[in-house]
Motif scaffolding. Structure first.
Motif: not given
Length: 371
Positions: A177-182
């Protein structure tokens, strides 16, 4: 009076007399069957005409933790341009783009889409043209057109009015899953060129070009190299397969789809709190349509950047070591791409041109001037 002939009762009411032509709807379905058949995947079960579309999800059993992603959208007032030009076979491409490119930004592979078309009066050829565009968009994205609905709304919509909406479903492995956490300090912003206005900001564009400037759709505009109508009806670029290929190469941490709300607000949505992105205007020249709207309507640059994509259709947040290969892959697929900015830990003096809704994202500033 005795012997007089009684007045016959009025004929019974019918659905057709009320404005709903069931037979026209059936003709529309017949006309669109071939287009729908071209927008399928092996997982589709059954044929067109059932009450529900069926998709074989058994492949998901091989995933560790599959997450289903869903998105729904429309095309907005761009439909007014299609109606004025009486060209209806591209608006469906816009619809698909708006749905599937919202799915792919989290790393999800879009699987299937369903559509909804509301019309004032069913004109089979027009409905079929709309669905042809939807099917073409699905084929470009590798998505199955699983089903849909055409609803006739006499009295609610004028006979030649219509609107379209769609909903799509995709899947992504939880670990991918891509997103701010990466997103990390030092990440690089890679821009992907838009094909024009896409499907956002048309209320402002129409107000400026039609109401204020009084331009006709058939007006040839030298700066555009074609008519105004051709420019405004240019389909939204579908990035789905391009972004999936970019993700597969590695190094992609987040992706932003630049739609309603403009550049800064959409990039902020994929940044974590405490991170700041700086986008450099000198890295690209917006297509001429944006400058024309600015000049004819007195629309300032910041207002344009809050409304339109200004030439940036997607922005990927990438690890620095992956940028060169990522740009090469996108360019090889026909998507102009370039470094447009960087991400760093936010400082106390950083401002945001347009913070994410609810204050849940990072901050973004556009700096400098375009070439």
């Amino acid at each position: 009076m005795s012997g007089s002939t009684p007045t016959p009762p009025p004929p019974g009411a019918t659905y057709a007399a009320a404005g709903v032509d069931v037979e026209a709807g059936e003709r529309a379905v017949d006309l669109m069957r071939a287009s729908i058949a071209a927008a399928q995947r092996p997982e589709v079960v059954g044929a067109v005409g059932g009450f529900a579309g069926l998709f074989d999800a058994s492949a998901l059993r091989g995933m560790r933790r599959p997450l289903l992603a869903t998105s729904t959208d429309g095309v907005g007032t761009k439909i007014d341009v299609a109606r004025r030009m009486d060209v209806h076979d591209t608006i469906g491409i816009d619809l698909v783009a708006m749905v599937v490119d919202d799915l792919v930004v989290c790393g999800a592979e879009p699987l299937f889409l369903t559509d909804y078309i509301a019309v004032g009066r069913v004109v089979p050829e027009r409905v079929a043209a709309i669905v042809t565009g939807i099917a073409e968009g699905c084929a470009r994205a590798g998505v199955a057109l699983l089903g849909g609905e055409t609803a006739e709304h006499p009295g609610l919509l004028d006979p030649d009015e219509y609107d379209v909406a769609g909903a799509g479903t995709g899947v992504v492995e939880a670990d991918d899953l891509l997103g701010p956490q990466r997103v990390r300090d030092g990440d690089v912003l890679v821009a992907m060129a838009s094909s024009g206005l896409h499907s956002n900001g048309y209320s402002l564009a129409r107000h400026v070009l039609f109401d204020r400037a009084g331009w006709a759709l058939d007006r040839h505009v030298p700066e555009l190299g074609r008519s105004l109508g051709e420019e405004l009806l240019e389909p939204t670029r579908i990035y789905t397969r391009d972004v999936l290929d970019l993700i597969a190469a590695g190094g992609v941490h987040a992706v932003s789809h630049i739609t309603g709300g403009g550049i800064a607000a959409n990039v902020a949505r994929v940044l974590p709190v405490g991170m700041h992105a700086e986008i450099t205007r000198a890295s690209w020249t917006p297509p001429p349509i944006f400058g024309l709207i600015g000049e004819l309507g007195g629309v300032g640059l910041l207002e344009r950047e809050r409304t339109f994509n200004e030439g940036l259709g997607m922005v990927a947040v990438m690890a620095p070591e992956s940028v060169t290969e990522g740009i090469r892959r996108l360019s090889a697929r026909g998507v102009p791409a370039w470094v447009c900015g960087h991400v760093r830990t936010a400082g106390s003096g950083d401002r945001s041109d347009s913070p994410a809704k609810g204050g849940t994202g990072g901050t973004v500033t556009l700096v400098g001037e375009h070439p």
